[in-house]
Design an enzyme around this catalytic site. Structure first.
Site, PDB file in Angstrom:
ATOM      1  N   GLY A 243       0.786  -1.217   0.000  1.00  0.00           N
ATOM      2  CA  GLY A 243       0.000   0.000   0.000  1.00  0.00           C
ATOM      3  C   GLY A 243       0.820   1.270   0.000  1.00  0.00           C
ATOM      4  O   GLY A 243       0.261   2.358   0.119  1.00  0.00           O
ATOM      5  N   GLU A 277       5.289  -6.008   1.462  1.00  0.00           N
ATOM      6  CA  GLU A 277       4.554  -6.486   0.277  1.00  0.00           C
ATOM      7  C   GLU A 277       4.204  -5.337  -0.655  1.00  0.00           C
ATOM      8  O   GLU A 277       3.028  -5.082  -0.914  1.00  0.00           O
ATOM      9  CB  GLU A 277       3.256  -7.173   0.731  1.00  0.00           C
ATOM     10  N   PRO A 278       5.195  -4.644  -1.182  1.00  0.00           N
ATOM     11  CA  PRO A 278       4.862  -3.523  -2.069  1.00  0.00           C
ATOM     12  C   PRO A 278       4.372  -4.020  -3.419  1.00  0.00           C
ATOM     13  O   PRO A 278       4.914  -4.976  -3.973  1.00  0.00           O
ATOM     14  CB  PRO A 278       6.196  -2.786  -2.218  1.00  0.00           C
ATOM     15  N   GLY A 279       3.340  -3.400  -3.916  1.00  0.00           N
ATOM     16  CA  GLY A 279       2.848  -3.716  -5.253  1.00  0.00           C
ATOM     17  C   GLY A 279       3.026  -2.502  -6.133  1.00  0.00           C
ATOM     18  O   GLY A 279       4.034  -2.312  -6.810  1.00  0.00           O
ATOM     19  N   ARG A 316      -9.119   1.333 -13.864  1.00  0.00           N
ATOM     20  CA  ARG A 316      -8.925   2.185 -12.681  1.00  0.00           C
ATOM     21  C   ARG A 316      -9.681   3.525 -12.744  1.00  0.00           C
ATOM     22  O   ARG A 316     -10.266   3.931 -11.748  1.00  0.00           O
ATOM     23  CB  ARG A 316      -7.439   2.398 -12.397  1.00  0.00           C
ATOM     24  N   TYR A 320     -12.194   3.426  -9.679  1.00  0.00           N
ATOM     25  CA  TYR A 320     -11.727   4.182  -8.504  1.00  0.00           C
ATOM     26  C   TYR A 320     -11.649   5.679  -8.766  1.00  0.00           C
ATOM     27  O   TYR A 320     -11.114   6.395  -7.930  1.00  0.00           O
ATOM     28  CB  TYR A 320     -10.311   3.744  -8.111  1.00  0.00           C
ATOM     29  N   CYS A 359     -19.261  -0.071 -24.838  1.00  0.00           N
ATOM     30  CA  CYS A 359     -20.602   0.506 -24.760  1.00  0.00           C
ATOM     31  C   CYS A 359     -21.041   0.673 -23.313  1.00  0.00           C
ATOM     32  O   CYS A 359     -21.877  -0.082 -22.797  1.00  0.00           O
ATOM     33  CB  CYS A 359     -21.575  -0.389 -25.517  1.00  0.00           C
ATOM     34  N   GLU A 360     -20.453   1.631 -22.621  1.00  0.00           N
ATOM     35  CA  GLU A 360     -20.761   1.963 -21.234  1.00  0.00           C
ATOM     36  C   GLU A 360     -20.397   3.427 -21.043  1.00  0.00           C
ATOM     37  O   GLU A 360     -19.300   3.840 -21.448  1.00  0.00           O
ATOM     38  CB  GLU A 360     -19.860   1.183 -20.247  1.00  0.00           C
ATOM     39  N   TYR A 388      -2.212  -2.876 -11.455  1.00  0.00           N
ATOM     40  CA  TYR A 388      -3.663  -3.054 -11.559  1.00  0.00           C
ATOM     41  C   TYR A 388      -4.182  -2.556 -12.912  1.00  0.00           C
ATOM     42  O   TYR A 388      -5.284  -2.026 -13.010  1.00  0.00           O
ATOM     43  CB  TYR A 388      -4.381  -2.357 -10.384  1.00  0.00           C
TER      44      TYR A 388
HETATM   45  C1  LIG Z   1      -2.921  -5.750  -2.691  1.00  0.00           C
HETATM   46  C2  LIG Z   1      -2.076  -6.151  -1.574  1.00  0.00           C
HETATM   47  C3  LIG Z   1      -0.756  -5.676  -1.484  1.00  0.00           C
HETATM   48  C4  LIG Z   1      -0.166  -4.668  -2.444  1.00  0.00           C
HETATM   49  O1  LIG Z   1      -0.764  -3.421  -2.360  1.00  0.00           O
HETATM   50  P1  LIG Z   1      -0.134  -2.181  -3.165  1.00  0.00           P
HETATM   51  O2  LIG Z   1      -1.053  -1.066  -2.872  1.00  0.00           O
HETATM   52  O3  LIG Z   1      -0.131  -2.546  -4.606  1.00  0.00           O
HETATM   53  O4  LIG Z   1       1.238  -1.958  -2.630  1.00  0.00           O
HETATM   54  C5  LIG Z   1       0.023  -6.157  -0.448  1.00  0.00           C
HETATM   55  N1  LIG Z   1      -0.468  -7.040   0.452  1.00  0.00           N
HETATM   56  C6  LIG Z   1      -1.730  -7.503   0.403  1.00  0.00           C
HETATM   57  C7  LIG Z   1      -2.205  -8.467   1.409  1.00  0.00           C
HETATM   58  C8  LIG Z   1      -2.571  -7.070  -0.616  1.00  0.00           C
HETATM   59  O5  LIG Z   1      -3.837  -7.521  -0.660  1.00  0.00           O
END
Ligand SMILES: *Cc1c(COP(=O)(O)O)cnc(C)c1O
Length: 429
Positions: A243, A277-279, A316, A320, A359-360, A388
């Site tokens: 996050g 857990e960076p995404g 997105r 969002y 078509c939305e 994402y």
């Molecule tokens: C989605 C998620 C992440 C990654 O979140 P980001 O906002 O992309 O960094 C990490 N851990 C868990 C459990 C998640 O569900």
């Protein structure tokens, strides 16, 4: 920081011109920069190097096997949320001991597959799930395999300013167990021969722009860890989730080093391994979506630019209300964007809605956006689309999913070919 830049008014992904990729691969196409992915991962690894830290890239943000391979080669572990993502990371040659598995609804099949793979941690989201894991792990341990490790996901109940769909750390979300329940869960389950419950997990949500909620959550969790240890429970690791902010606009979020400056001092000396857990902070601005203008038209007072990418490719904005900076891939030099911010309005731009063919009414990439004049056939880049983006894409409206391309220096390769019409119906009878 990323490696998408304008040179003499032409957009480059590292050393490869965007127009060259689009004309060879077609559009829409996701284009990822290997240098950006490596740079972002290294910055996180470095920021936390004074602690024993495993960085687990979150697969749901960008799960292409070609990209996971690149991340694994740089020492990344992986955060997964399904059996399908487990399959992907194994396919990419990941070290299973560096895989952590979250998700409120793990099926028996998925749990057994993760047990067989020997993953690092099951991140437990409810007491029933833990009881089920213990049950499923029993024959596994009896057969001589090592005891799987589990982390209890606790809900620290901190406020986190983001879109409501993206908030997971408040009590009234489906994720984790209330932090007040945690001691009782450890008392009930920690002492069992099938699962080693020895860690905690928190994940606050996604899209935050400050470090404050992390510090607040961490302080709450450290109090909990002290209590658990006083009661004789062994806590070896803390998974702080993901996050961390990603730069959708220029420099509006803390850097990895700034997050670490708030987090590391609180953990130092506590004999805790750290998992992150960076995404999107790794991959969001490591990717762009290239799309071509199909038509332009005037509707009342609005000018519409209809492009060949749609909400099925990048949901997105519709889902969002997310901001993505969008700019033509070839502009007069005076239109080269110095910053990628919402407010950028270069004299001579036109205010348009960028929409797709679906078509939305919800099918838009941007509304009331000032961009340089574009015409049919022009190539346009949607920035910060690496997280994402493709992973949330669909075949809605009978649309083939886009190609994915990985650029590395002066070369590129297609890491997922564009889907064909045959692919669309291949599973149907
Ligand atoms: C989605 C998620 C992440 C990654 O979140 P980001 O906002 O992309 O960094 C990490 N851990 C868990 C459990 C998640 O569900």
């Amino acid at each position: 920081m990323d490696f998408f830049n304008y040179n003499a008014g032409r957009l480059f992904a590292e050393q490869v011109e965007a127009e060259r990729i689009a004309s060879e691969v077609g559009t829409p196409a996701y284009v990822y920069s290997a240098a950006t992915l490596r740079d972002h991962l290294h910055k996180v690894q470095k920021a936390y190097e004074s602690l024993e830290t495993t960085v687990c890239f979150s697969v749901k943000a960008c799960g292409n096997v070609g990209i996971l391979k690149l991340m694994a080669a740089e020492g990344s572990g992986f955060d997964i949320v399904s059996g399908g993502e487990l399959y992907r990371v194994l396919e990419a040659g990941a070290d299973p001991s560096k895989v952590v598995y979250a998700g409120v609804g793990k099926t028996d099949r998925e749990i057994v597959e993760a047990l067989d793979a020997g993953i690092g941690y099951f991140n437990i989201e409810s007491e029933e799930e833990l009881a089920n894991l213990i049950q499923l792990a029993r024959p596994h341990v009896a057969a001589g395999r090592s005891r799987p490790r589990a982390a209890l996901r606790v809900n620290p109940d901190v406020d986190y300013e983001t879109h409501a769909f993206l908030r997971t750390g408040k009590k009234e979300t489906k994720f984790g167990v209330d932090i007040e329940r945690a001691v009782a869960v450890f008392d009930a389950y920690a002492d069992n021969p099938s699962v080693d419950l020895c860690a905690l997990h928190v994940h606050l949500g996604t899209g935050g722009k400050t470090i404050d909620p992390y510090v607040e959550a961490l302080e709450k969790v450290l109090v909990l860890i002290d209590r658990l240890r006083q009661k004789g429970h062994r806590i070896g690791a803390l998974d702080l989730g993901g996050g961390y902010g990603a730069d959708y606009e220029t420099e509006t979020v803390p850097s990895a080093a700034e997050y670490a400056a708030g987090i590391v001092p609180l953990i130092r000396g506590r004999d805790l391994k750290l998992i992150l857990e960076p995404g999107k902070s790794i991959c969001a601005n490591a990717g762009i979506l290239l799309t071509r203008v199909l038509y332009t038209k005037q509707g009342g007072s609005k000018r519409f630019v209809i492009v060949d990418a749609a909400m099925n490719d990048l949901i997105r904005p519709s889902l969002y209300d997310a901001f993505h900076f969008i700019w033509p891939a070839q502009v007069e030099p005076r239109f080269a964007p110095a910053v990628r911010s919402k407010g950028l309005h270069i004299e001579g731009s036109e205010v348009v809605d960028l929409v797709g063919p679906v078509c939305e009414g919800a099918d838009f990439l941007a509304k009331d956006r000032p961009i340089p004049h574009v015409e049919r056939g022009d190539l346009v880049a949607v920035f910060t689309a690496g997280a994402y983006g493709f992973t949330m894409s669909s075949n809605y409206n009978g649309r083939c999913r886009a190609a994915e391309v990985l650029v590395d220096g002066d070369t590129f390769r297609v890491v997922r070919r564009r889907e064909s019409y045959e692919d669309l119906v291949a599973l149907e009878r």
